[in-house]
Write a protein that holds these residues in place. Structure first.
Motif: not given
Length: 296
Positions: A98-107, A144-151, A153-156
């Motif tokens: 799918x198009x989103x497969x390259x966006x490193x989205x959570x499973x 996405x950058x509002x908390x270190x536990x959320x995302x 940094x490499x995936x933002x």
């Protein structure tokens, strides 16, 4: 006993659909074939050397199938040639990336994105934030950058890019996605990303609110307690009548797609209650214009 699927239903699989929609419709046809054959999940699973849950997952479109697995099911159900070929085509298309497969989205999030990509209508309620499909790039990045536990940094940037890609369907000239959003007034005042990003976000919201396929309503502070004080949620509806509505809810630890008919119906009714508590579209736009810096 030979079983058949109505030709008009088979034609639905020939439509321009995404992989998720194809898997869902393939699954619906497999369920129909199994039920017509009078077989249980356990009986089919025993024949296939698989668990009953695996058969359920195939019929729900939640798992991909191999060519030999589908062929074995077709033999079991004594399906005619035209059914076999159409379902094999759907299986093959549904297995593509799918198009989103390259966006490193959570499973846990990928199933929802697949469903949203094929939806005709999105009904979304948000309490603290502007709805995702109405966010600007800077606003999304700030979230996405509002908390270190959320995302990570490499995936933002990939997550932000995926969010922008999802919004493109709102602008589709031929088949635009319909969006109905209910927003808490608090979200309009929260300066996510700083004053500049917040100001641009409100201007973007005003621009999208003028589109015929986008409707947003604001629940004002003065409305008091409303029908969903605990969390936001989304309900997706599809163009094909045989595709049931689904819902989605998420939180800090992930999210999940809701398919149970009674639960989805409850959330649909809840959304209607929220809309009745909210200001009409035009009054909502006027409120955003009053809040937005620099607006006349």
């Amino acid at each position: 006993m030979m079983v058949r699927i109505m030709p008009d239903r088979l034609q639905c699989l020939a439509m321009a659909l995404g992989p998720t929609a194809r898997r869902r419709r393939l699954g619906a046809h497999l369920a129909e074939l199994r039920e017509n054959a009078g077989l249980s999940f356990a009986e089919v699973g025993e024949h296939m050397g698989a668990s009953p849950q695996t058969i359920r997952n195939w019929e729900k479109g939640q798992a991909s199938m191999k060519k030999m697995e589908l062929a074995a099911l077709m033999d079991l159900y004594d399906a005619p040639h035209e059914v076999r070929q159409t379902l094999e085509d759907a299986r093959r298309e549904g297995s593509k990336r799918s198009w989103w497969s390259t966006y490193r989205l959570p499973e846990w999030f990928k199933p929802y994105v697949g469903l949203e990509t094929d939806a005709a209508l999105v009904c979304n309620f948000e309490q603290e934030l502007i709805p995702v499909l109405l966010q600007t790039e800077d606003y999304a990045r700030a979230i996405h950058t509002s908390g270190g536990h959320i995302t990570d940094p490499e995936d933002v940037e990939k997550r932000v890019a995926a969010r922008m890609q999802r919004q493109r369907r709102l602008l589709d000239k031929d088949n635009p996605l319909e969006l109905r959003a209910v927003i808490s007034e608090a979200a309009l005042y929260r300066k996510v990303g700083g004053r500049k990003a917040w100001s641009e976000q409100l201007e973007h919201l005003l621009a999208l609110g003028e589109r015929p396929n986008v409707m947003f309503q604001v629940i004002p502070y003065e409305a008091g307690a409303h029908a969903s004080m605990a969390s936001g949620f989304t309900v997706l509806s599809f163009a094909e009548p045989t595709d049931p509505d689904v819902a989605y809810m998420d939180g800090l630890l992930g999210g999940h797609v809701i398919e149970d008919n009674s639960d989805v119906t409850l959330l649909k009714n809840l959304f209607d209650e929220l809309r009745s508590s909210a200001m009409p579209q035009r009054e909502s736009i006027d409120l955003v214009r009053e809040i937005a810096p620099g607006q006349p």
